[in-house]
Write an enzyme that holds these catalytic residues in place. Structure first.
Site, PDB file in Angstrom:
ATOM      1  N   SER A 205     186.225 -21.018  84.429  1.00  0.00           N
ATOM      2  CA  SER A 205     186.204 -21.541  85.802  1.00  0.00           C
ATOM      3  C   SER A 205     184.770 -21.652  86.319  1.00  0.00           C
ATOM      4  O   SER A 205     184.510 -22.398  87.250  1.00  0.00           O
ATOM      5  CB  SER A 205     186.989 -20.601  86.710  1.00  0.00           C
TER       6      SER A 205
ATOM      7  N   CYS B  92     188.243 -17.538  79.389  1.00  0.00           N
ATOM      8  CA  CYS B  92     188.723 -17.166  80.721  1.00  0.00           C
ATOM      9  C   CYS B  92     190.123 -16.579  80.554  1.00  0.00           C
ATOM     10  O   CYS B  92     191.010 -17.261  80.025  1.00  0.00           O
ATOM     11  CB  CYS B  92     188.758 -18.424  81.588  1.00  0.00           C
ATOM     12  N   ASN B  93     190.305 -15.352  80.975  1.00  0.00           N
ATOM     13  CA  ASN B  93     191.621 -14.718  80.855  1.00  0.00           C
ATOM     14  C   ASN B  93     192.655 -15.436  81.722  1.00  0.00           C
ATOM     15  O   ASN B  93     193.805 -15.598  81.328  1.00  0.00           O
ATOM     16  CB  ASN B  93     191.540 -13.252  81.288  1.00  0.00           C
ATOM     17  N   THR B  94     192.237 -15.855  82.912  1.00  0.00           N
ATOM     18  CA  THR B  94     193.149 -16.502  83.859  1.00  0.00           C
ATOM     19  C   THR B  94     193.661 -17.830  83.301  1.00  0.00           C
ATOM     20  O   THR B  94     194.867 -18.093  83.277  1.00  0.00           O
ATOM     21  CB  THR B  94     192.421 -16.750  85.204  1.00  0.00           C
TER      22      THR B  94
ATOM     23  N   CYS C  85     188.455  -9.917  82.825  1.00  0.00           N
ATOM     24  CA  CYS C  85     187.958 -11.209  83.340  1.00  0.00           C
ATOM     25  C   CYS C  85     186.560 -11.354  82.765  1.00  0.00           C
ATOM     26  O   CYS C  85     185.766 -10.401  82.806  1.00  0.00           O
ATOM     27  CB  CYS C  85     187.926 -11.191  84.867  1.00  0.00           C
ATOM     28  N   THR C  86     186.262 -12.526  82.233  1.00  0.00           N
ATOM     29  CA  THR C  86     184.983 -12.687  81.526  1.00  0.00           C
ATOM     30  C   THR C  86     183.777 -12.544  82.466  1.00  0.00           C
ATOM     31  O   THR C  86     182.691 -12.190  82.024  1.00  0.00           O
ATOM     32  CB  THR C  86     184.943 -14.038  80.787  1.00  0.00           C
ATOM     33  N   HIS C  87     183.989 -12.813  83.748  1.00  0.00           N
ATOM     34  CA  HIS C  87     182.888 -12.590  84.708  1.00  0.00           C
ATOM     35  C   HIS C  87     182.476 -11.127  84.763  1.00  0.00           C
ATOM     36  O   HIS C  87     181.294 -10.805  84.904  1.00  0.00           O
ATOM     37  CB  HIS C  87     183.313 -13.021  86.119  1.00  0.00           C
TER      38      HIS C  87
HETATM   39  N1  DGL Z   1     186.452 -15.683  84.297  1.00  0.00           N
HETATM   40  C1  DGL Z   1     187.826 -15.819  84.615  1.00  0.00           C
HETATM   41  C2  DGL Z   1     188.696 -14.849  83.818  1.00  0.00           C
HETATM   42  O1  DGL Z   1     188.319 -14.415  82.735  1.00  0.00           O
HETATM   43  C3  DGL Z   1     188.311 -15.821  86.033  1.00  0.00           C
HETATM   44  C4  DGL Z   1     187.477 -15.994  87.200  1.00  0.00           C
HETATM   45  C5  DGL Z   1     188.165 -16.824  88.268  1.00  0.00           C
HETATM   46  O2  DGL Z   1     188.862 -16.258  89.131  1.00  0.00           O
HETATM   47  O3  DGL Z   1     187.992 -18.026  88.231  1.00  0.00           O
HETATM   48  O4  DGL Z   1     189.782 -14.526  84.219  1.00  0.00           O
END
Ligand code: DGL
Length: 256
Positions: free
Chosen positions: A13, A75-77, A181-183
């Site tokens: 994202s 991205c996990n989401t 979450c990768t962030h």
């Molecule tokens: N980096 C994303 C993940 O791994 C999510 C961040 C978002 O909310 O967009 O879930």
């Protein structure tokens, strides 16, 4: 172009997936990577599954135009929302992510396992399935607003957010924290400094990199040249975001 010589598409994202990209490039230095951050539509984690699917479709169409040989959903989401539908229509391998709950559960010593992730990740059937297999001691911890602090490189804001989050827990009763979450992987040094050293911190980046190597080998898609490349793109303002992406990539390389 010969199939193995094509680039690998990686997306998120926003900038979070750059932490994954750093792990991929470290594992597979001969590969060429195209990274796309859907900054214009971030965050995904507070959207509905349908909204995320719509965003992902546009990103993937864009990456397919560049003739990618494999797709990594960093991205996990987006993985929870879109991996299955993408696999059913794409002819290239799709590598997806999930919170690294399994290694955390395997190291269980009698306490809680906190799973930090976006609200949408934690609502998805994919996560429910993971909880059924490895979640006996897991506590889901939705972290709305945290990815934005990573996007803004707001370290002080992130430190404040995290201290409020962890204040709710007796850390003596916690065995592991899962960065789902990768962030959040960019916050790993900060989180490490806030937690007792015996608490395990897991993330899915290294496992995703190994999985990518395995899948490319299986499809005879590994490159053999000495050094690959990394290119960044975004749906947002390129002038603003490309320097941030480069900077976070270097930071990601230093975290692993
Ligand atoms: N980096 C994303 C993940 O791994 C999510 C961040 C978002 O909310 O967009 O879930």
């Amino acid at each position: 172009m010969e199939k193995a010589k094509r680039p690998i598409g990686v997306f998120d994202s926003g900038v979070g997936g750059i932490s994954t990209l750093a792990a991929l490039a470290r594992e597979l230095p001969s590969e060429d990577f195209l990274y796309f951050g859907d900054t214009l539509h971030a965050p995904y984690g507070t959207k509905t599954t349908e909204q995320v699917l719509q965003c992902v479709k546009a990103v993937v169409d864009h990456l397919l135009e560049q003739d990618i040989k494999a797709l990594v959903i960093a991205c996990n989401t987006a993985s929870g929302a879109a991996a299955a539908p993408l696999r059913s229509v794409l002819s290239i391998p799709v590598i997806a992510m999930e919170p690294a709950l399994k290694p955390a559960e395997e190291s269980w010593k009698g306490g809680h396992i906190l799973v930090m992730a976006t609200p949408l990740t934690l609502r998805q059937p994919k996560f429910q399935g993971l909880m059924e297999r490895f979640g006996a001691h897991a506590v889901p911890l939705p972290c709305p607003g945290l990815m934005e602090l990573v996007e803004q490189e707001d370290d002080a804001g992130a430190a404040h957010y995290l201290s409020e989050l962890f204040r709710q827990w007796d850390l003596n009763q916690v065995d592991a924290v899962v960065l789902g979450c990768t962030h959040y992987v960019f916050l790993k040094p900060l989180i490490r400094s806030m937690l007792p050293s015996r608490i395990l911190i897991t993330d899915g980046n290294a496992g995703t990199a190994r999985q990518l190597r395995h899948v490319l080998a299986e499809h005879a898609l590994l490159q053999e040249k000495p050094l690959g490349s990394v290119h960044f793109d975004t749906s947002g303002d390129r002038k603003l975001w490309l320097p941030v992406m480069e900077r976070l990539y270097q930071k990601g390389l230093s975290i692993f």
